[in-house]
Design a protein around this motif. Sequence first.
Motif, PDB file in Angstrom:
ATOM      1  N   MET A 153       0.670  -1.128  -0.007  1.00 17.91           N
ATOM      2  CA  MET A 153      -0.011   0.028   0.093  1.00 17.91           C
ATOM      3  C   MET A 153       0.960   1.152   0.211  1.00 17.91           C
ATOM      4  N   VAL A 154       0.421   2.376  -0.646  1.00 15.76           N
ATOM      5  CA  VAL A 154       0.952   3.637  -0.653  1.00 15.76           C
ATOM      6  C   VAL A 154       0.095   4.487   0.087  1.00 15.76           C
ATOM      7  N   THR A 155       0.506   5.337   1.084  1.00 14.84           N
ATOM      8  CA  THR A 155      -0.183   6.532   1.533  1.00 14.84           C
ATOM      9  C   THR A 155       0.339   7.804   1.187  1.00 14.84           C
ATOM     10  N   ILE A 156      -0.699   8.923   0.884  1.00 18.58           N
ATOM     11  CA  ILE A 156      -0.218  10.157   0.866  1.00 18.58           C
ATOM     12  C   ILE A 156      -1.050  11.189   1.658  1.00 18.58           C
ATOM     13  N   GLU A 157      -0.198  11.956   1.987  1.00 20.10           N
ATOM     14  CA  GLU A 157      -0.796  12.961   3.094  1.00 20.10           C
ATOM     15  C   GLU A 157      -0.229  14.359   2.812  1.00 20.10           C
ATOM     16  N   LYS A 158      -1.258  15.273   2.749  1.00 15.50           N
ATOM     17  CA  LYS A 158      -0.859  16.746   2.569  1.00 15.50           C
ATOM     18  C   LYS A 158      -1.680  17.434   3.622  1.00 15.50           C
ATOM     19  N   GLY A 159      -1.085  18.125   4.669  1.00 17.88           N
ATOM     20  CA  GLY A 159      -2.186  18.695   5.610  1.00 17.88           C
ATOM     21  C   GLY A 159      -3.071  17.755   6.110  1.00 17.88           C
ATOM     22  N   ASP A 160      -4.450  18.031   6.195  1.00 15.40           N
ATOM     23  CA  ASP A 160      -5.625  17.236   6.834  1.00 15.40           C
ATOM     24  C   ASP A 160      -5.969  16.211   5.565  1.00 15.40           C
ATOM     25  N   ASP A 161      -5.498  16.362   4.529  1.00 13.83           N
ATOM     26  CA  ASP A 161      -5.952  15.385   3.406  1.00 13.83           C
ATOM     27  C   ASP A 161      -5.172  14.278   3.276  1.00 13.83           C
ATOM     28  N   PHE A 162      -5.760  13.179   2.774  1.00 17.60           N
ATOM     29  CA  PHE A 162      -5.021  12.044   2.651  1.00 17.60           C
ATOM     30  C   PHE A 162      -5.417  11.182   1.710  1.00 17.60           C
ATOM     31  N   SER A 163      -4.664  10.180   1.065  1.00 14.24           N
ATOM     32  CA  SER A 163      -5.313   9.421  -0.055  1.00 14.24           C
ATOM     33  C   SER A 163      -4.306   8.114  -0.040  1.00 14.24           C
ATOM     34  N   PHE A 164      -4.739   7.140  -0.695  1.00 16.49           N
ATOM     35  CA  PHE A 164      -3.970   5.714  -0.892  1.00 16.49           C
ATOM     36  C   PHE A 164      -4.159   5.166  -2.056  1.00 16.49           C
ATOM     37  N   LEU A 165      -3.271   4.229  -2.225  1.00 13.70           N
ATOM     38  CA  LEU A 165      -3.055   3.198  -3.225  1.00 13.70           C
ATOM     39  C   LEU A 165      -2.852   1.755  -2.989  1.00 13.70           C
ATOM     40  N   LEU A 166      -3.914   0.704  -3.136  1.00  8.07           N
ATOM     41  CA  LEU A 166      -3.637  -0.550  -2.810  1.00  8.07           C
ATOM     42  C   LEU A 166      -3.165  -1.132  -3.987  1.00  8.07           C
ATOM     43  N   LEU A 167      -1.857  -1.620  -3.847  1.00  8.24           N
ATOM     44  CA  LEU A 167      -0.764  -2.034  -5.124  1.00  8.24           C
ATOM     45  C   LEU A 167      -1.538  -3.222  -5.778  1.00  8.24           C
ATOM     46  N   ASN A 168      -2.214  -4.242  -4.946  1.00  5.61           N
ATOM     47  CA  ASN A 168      -2.567  -5.595  -5.301  1.00  5.61           C
ATOM     48  C   ASN A 168      -4.058  -5.512  -6.034  1.00  5.61           C
ATOM     49  N   GLN A 169      -4.770  -4.255  -5.972  1.00  5.10           N
ATOM     50  CA  GLN A 169      -5.872  -4.266  -6.468  1.00  5.10           C
ATOM     51  C   GLN A 169      -6.282  -2.923  -7.344  1.00  5.10           C
ATOM     52  N   MET A 170      -5.329  -1.971  -7.498  1.00  9.74           N
ATOM     53  CA  MET A 170      -5.489  -0.826  -8.158  1.00  9.74           C
ATOM     54  C   MET A 170      -4.652  -0.799  -9.460  1.00  9.74           C
ATOM     55  N   THR A 171      -4.156  -2.070  -9.770  1.00  6.49           N
ATOM     56  CA  THR A 171      -3.351  -2.066 -10.826  1.00  6.49           C
ATOM     57  C   THR A 171      -4.034  -1.829 -12.292  1.00  6.49           C
ATOM     58  N   VAL A 172      -3.171  -1.372 -13.296  1.00  7.79           N
ATOM     59  CA  VAL A 172      -3.691  -0.984 -14.611  1.00  7.79           C
ATOM     60  C   VAL A 172      -3.549  -2.265 -15.198  1.00  7.79           C
ATOM     61  N   ASP A 173      -4.463  -2.858 -15.911  1.00  8.34           N
ATOM     62  CA  ASP A 173      -4.514  -4.039 -16.907  1.00  8.34           C
ATOM     63  C   ASP A 173      -3.599  -3.601 -18.149  1.00  8.34           C
ATOM     64  N   THR A 174      -2.819  -4.307 -18.433  1.00  7.61           N
ATOM     65  CA  THR A 174      -1.980  -3.788 -19.664  1.00  7.61           C
ATOM     66  C   THR A 174      -2.035  -4.915 -20.716  1.00  7.61           C
ATOM     67  N   THR A 175      -3.231  -5.793 -20.540  1.00 12.81           N
ATOM     68  CA  THR A 175      -3.436  -6.968 -21.361  1.00 12.81           C
ATOM     69  C   THR A 175      -3.638  -5.905 -23.017  1.00 12.81           C
ATOM     70  N   GLY A 176      -3.095  -6.482 -23.856  1.00 14.41           N
ATOM     71  CA  GLY A 176      -3.023  -5.885 -25.063  1.00 14.41           C
ATOM     72  C   GLY A 176      -2.341  -4.612 -25.391  1.00 14.41           C
ATOM     73  N   LEU A 177      -1.623  -4.235 -24.546  1.00  7.12           N
ATOM     74  CA  LEU A 177      -0.696  -2.946 -24.618  1.00  7.12           C
ATOM     75  C   LEU A 177       0.778  -3.301 -24.594  1.00  7.12           C
ATOM     76  N   ASP A 178       1.499  -2.704 -25.492  1.00  8.83           N
ATOM     77  CA  ASP A 178       3.036  -2.809 -25.802  1.00  8.83           C
ATOM     78  C   ASP A 178       3.434  -1.896 -24.649  1.00  8.83           C
ATOM     79  N   VAL A 179       4.014  -2.824 -23.579  1.00 14.29           N
ATOM     80  CA  VAL A 179       4.452  -2.367 -22.109  1.00 14.29           C
ATOM     81  C   VAL A 179       5.897  -2.745 -22.029  1.00 14.29           C
TER      82      VAL A 179
END
Length: 439
Positions: A153-179
Motif C-alpha cells: 500500500m502507498v499512503t499520501i498525506e498533505k495537511g489534513d488530506d490523505f489518499s492511498f493506493l492498494l497495489l494489488n487491487q488498483m493495478t492498470v490492466d496492460t492486456t493488449g498494450l505494448d509495455v
Amino acid sequence: YLNNLFFLFQYGGFFEDEYGYAGELNHALGDRLKEVNLNVGGRKNKKRVYPLDLDKYVKTKEPGLYRVSVSKPDDNQANQRWLLLTDLGAVAKRGPGQFLVWVSSIKDLSPVAEAKVTLISDQNQTLASGRTDSSGVWRTDEAKALAKGTPYMVTIEKGDDFSFLLLNQMTVDTTGLDVGGAEPPGEGYQAFLYGERDIYRPGEKLQGLAVVRDGALHVPPSMPALLRHRDPQGRELEVRKVTTGDRGLSPFALDLPAYSLTGPHTLELEVAQKVIGQYRFQVEEFVPDRISVSIVPPKGKVGPGDTLQYQVQSSYLFGAPAAGLPVESRVRLVDSTFAPKGFPGFSFRNDDRKLADKEVLSTSAKLDDEGRSEFKVEMPAGAPVPSSLEAVITARVQEQGGRGVAAMQRLQVHPYPYYVGLRRAGGAEGGEGFAEPGK
C-alpha cells in the motif's frame, strides 16, 4: 483513520466487495456517523431508484474514507460502497529496485509538492518514505529497502488530506498494450540510428546519425564500427568504416543510386562482429503535391430548402492558378448534435428520430482561368432530424499527371429556426438526476 487503513483492508472492511456485514465496523477502525431508516416506498418486487443526499450525513469538507451500507431489516448482509473524499490523485509505478509515485490535484491536475508518501509492506512495515518534489513526484531507488518486504500500500498525506493506493487491487490492466520496452543490453553497447525521414527517392542522399551508449547509458570511449547497408532482399550493398567519436556520435551520409531497389532498406551498425543498432527506411518512387486546394464556404447560415453555394480554389505551389484542371466535388449530409456554449447539461437531441447519412451532390467540372469553380446544391427539407445537420464538402483537383489533391470543409446546417433543450434534475453539471415526488 489513516493509521487504521492497513487493518481495515486486511481484516475488517471487505473493501473489494459490493457486499459486507450489516453491522457496524469495529470501533477501533473508525466512527459511526449516522444510522437512519429509509422509507423507499413503491411496490414489492419492483425496482425503485431512491436518491440519497449524503451531504446530510457526511462532512464533505473533511477528507476521509467513508463506508455507506444499506440492508433490509433483520438481514445480516448489506450492500456497501466506499467513498474517498480527497483532492490527492496518485499514480504509482514499480521497476527493478525502483518505486515512483506521482501526486496531482484532482481539482485542477496541478502537481502537489511536499506531500508525504509512505510505502508500506504487506506486514504493515514502512519500506520507504519521503516527500514529493515541485513536480509532484517522489521516487526511491533503495533496492535493499524495497527487498525487505512485499509492497502492499502507498499512503499520501498533505495537511489534513490523505489518499492511498492498494497495489494489488488498483493495478492498470496492460492486456493488449505494448509495455515490454527495450531489453537492456547488460554488458556491451547499444546504438540508436535515425535519419532525416523514413522514406527516400532513388538518387537521393540519406543523412543520419548513430548514437552509441553502454549498458548504463553512459558515453563509451571512441571506437571503430562498421555501417552495413542491406536492400529489401537482404543483400549487402555497402559496408563502410565509421568512428563513434568521444561523444558516442557518428554522423553518416549514404548516396542512394537512381537504380536502387524500392522497398524497405536497412542500415546496421556493427561493433566487434555484433549488430548493436538498426535503422529501417523506405526507398520509393513518389512525387510531392504540386498544387494546393481549398474550399470557400458561404458566409451566411444554411438550412433545409436553402441553396448551398461554395467555391473550390486551386493554385500551383509556385503561385500560378491551376487553370483548366478537372475538379470533382461531393456534399454529404450527416447527423450532428447541436451543443451551444453556455448551456451545460442541456440536451437538444431527440434520439427517437433516426436519420441516415445522405449524399446530396456528386459532380465534376473544370477550373476557370483563375483556378476557381462554383458549385450549388439545394438542401433537402422535411427529414426527421434528431438534432442538427452537418454538410461535409469534399473537393478533388486532378493534376496533369492524373494524381488528385483533395480538400474538405464541414458546414453546420440548421434544420430548425430554434432548438428546444431539456436538462435533467441533476443540475447544470449534467448529473444523473431523479424526479422528486410532488415536483
